[in-house]
Design an enzyme around this catalytic site. Sequence first.
Site, short mmCIF file in Angstrom:
data_model
loop_
_atom_site.label_atom_id
_atom_site.label_comp_id
_atom_site.label_asym_id
_atom_site.label_seq_id
_atom_site.Cartn_x
_atom_site.Cartn_y
_atom_site.Cartn_z
N ASP A 19 0.83 -1.21 0.00
CA ASP A 19 0.00 0.00 0.00
C ASP A 19 0.87 1.26 0.00
O ASP A 19 1.94 1.29 0.60
CB ASP A 19 -0.90 -0.02 1.25
N GLY A 20 0.38 2.29 -0.65
CA GLY A 20 1.04 3.60 -0.58
C GLY A 20 1.65 4.07 -1.88
O GLY A 20 2.31 5.13 -1.91
N TRP A 24 2.85 7.96 -2.47
CA TRP A 24 4.28 8.14 -2.81
C TRP A 24 4.41 9.02 -4.05
O TRP A 24 5.21 9.94 -4.09
CB TRP A 24 4.90 6.76 -3.07
N ARG A 32 -0.25 8.79 -10.43
CA ARG A 32 -0.34 7.56 -9.63
C ARG A 32 0.35 6.39 -10.33
O ARG A 32 0.93 5.51 -9.70
CB ARG A 32 -1.80 7.22 -9.34
N ASN A 67 -10.46 -2.51 -5.57
CA ASN A 67 -9.63 -1.62 -6.42
C ASN A 67 -10.18 -1.53 -7.84
O ASN A 67 -9.88 -0.60 -8.57
CB ASN A 67 -8.18 -2.12 -6.52
N ARG A 70 -11.60 1.68 -9.19
CA ARG A 70 -10.75 2.87 -9.42
C ARG A 70 -10.95 3.39 -10.85
O ARG A 70 -11.43 2.66 -11.71
CB ARG A 70 -9.29 2.49 -9.21
N ARG A 180 2.14 -5.00 6.04
CA ARG A 180 1.42 -3.99 5.28
C ARG A 180 2.21 -2.69 5.34
O ARG A 180 2.55 -2.21 6.42
CB ARG A 180 0.01 -3.76 5.85
N ARG A 186 -4.82 -2.47 8.83
CA ARG A 186 -5.95 -3.39 8.62
C ARG A 186 -5.57 -4.38 7.53
O ARG A 186 -4.58 -4.19 6.81
CB ARG A 186 -7.21 -2.61 8.23
N SER A 188 -7.81 -5.40 5.06
CA SER A 188 -8.48 -5.04 3.79
C SER A 188 -8.82 -6.27 2.93
O SER A 188 -8.49 -6.31 1.74
CB SER A 188 -7.60 -4.07 2.99
N GLU A 199 1.35 -13.43 12.23
CA GLU A 199 1.86 -12.25 12.92
C GLU A 199 1.70 -11.07 11.96
O GLU A 199 1.97 -11.20 10.76
CB GLU A 199 3.35 -12.43 13.26
C1 FPP Z 1 -2.06 0.17 -3.32
O1 FPP Z 1 -1.51 1.46 -3.25
C2 FPP Z 1 -1.44 -0.53 -4.44
C3 FPP Z 1 -2.11 -1.02 -5.52
C4 FPP Z 1 -3.57 -0.90 -5.67
C5 FPP Z 1 -1.37 -1.65 -6.62
C6 FPP Z 1 -0.18 -2.45 -6.19
C7 FPP Z 1 0.67 -2.75 -7.36
C8 FPP Z 1 2.01 -2.82 -7.35
C9 FPP Z 1 2.83 -2.70 -6.15
C10 FPP Z 1 2.82 -3.04 -8.56
C11 FPP Z 1 2.16 -3.72 -9.64
C12 FPP Z 1 2.07 -5.18 -9.48
C13 FPP Z 1 1.28 -5.90 -10.31
C14 FPP Z 1 1.39 -7.37 -10.32
C15 FPP Z 1 0.29 -5.26 -11.22
P1 FPP Z 1 -2.49 2.68 -3.49
O2 FPP Z 1 -2.53 2.98 -4.93
O3 FPP Z 1 -3.83 2.38 -2.89
O4 FPP Z 1 -1.75 3.80 -2.72
P2 FPP Z 1 -2.46 4.95 -1.85
O5 FPP Z 1 -3.10 4.26 -0.68
O6 FPP Z 1 -1.30 5.77 -1.44
O7 FPP Z 1 -3.40 5.67 -2.74
#
Ligand code: FPP
Length: 243
Positions: A19-20, A24, A32, A67, A70, A180, A186, A188, A199
């Site tokens: 997450d994040g 970032w 994004r 997701n 989105r 996480r 959480r 999620s 753990e």
């Molecule tokens: C959550 O961060 C991350 C995602 C929804 C995508 C995770 C994907 C990758 C790490 C790389 C791609 C990997 C594959 C296999 C496609 P967020 O976008 O919700 O971040 P935020 O909470 O800061 O908005």
Amino acid sequence: MGKNKIEGALPRHIGLIMDGNGRWAKKRLLPRSAGHAHGMDRMEGLLECAFDMGVSYVTVYALSTENLNRPQAELDGLYDLIRKHFIRAMCKICQKGVRLRVIGDVSLLPDDVQKILRAAEEETKGYEGKGLNVALCYGARAEIVRAANIAVENGEKLTEESLSSALYTGDVPDPDLIIRTGGEMRLSNFLLYQAAYAELYFSEKMFPDFSDADLKAAVAEFAGRTRRFGKTDEQCKEDNVQE
Ligand code: FPP
């Protein structure tokens, strides 16, 4: 050292909630999609690090069912990452003898992405003992309902064993450690059934900043925790003496 005190022990299976990426990117005034691209690179590095440390299974949460709501542009960006970079990243990991499996409702992905993923699964299906599960269009509640239906359709009595073996991860040990990133605390809808005794480790770092050293710190903290699996300290000590 007994089985409940895990000093020095490695988790056999790590779950990773990545997450994040969005925050970032926002902090750097980037789109994004740039966050997800950096996330993909980091995921590759962390997987290499985990398998090199001797971890046998890793499950990464790449896209939840939720997701999928989105903006389409963000989803298209993620699908493009799979098209353009995923296979290269996975090849490197799978050269370590790791079996790749995609868990979730893959039918919700674009056809060509489904084909890429299925081909990668096919390529590594002979590998045993080490596995990478990529959760895409995944939700744990849906997984549990699906597993219950499979068990019932097979004419099996619904038990913890029959349900658990019908989960996507049926032949994989439950996660010992779930990490996480991104500061939220959480699960999620991630591996809810399998996480019963996992753990949990939460990091404030956004996923693209979560380094190999951070992963090692999480594993070191895991190694120092005492897992009682519902028993008392005394019972655990007794178990250890009996071993
Ligand atoms: C959550 O961060 C991350 C995602 C929804 C995508 C995770 C994907 C990758 C790490 C790389 C791609 C990997 C594959 C296999 C496609 P967020 O976008 O919700 O971040 P935020 O909470 O800061 O908005």
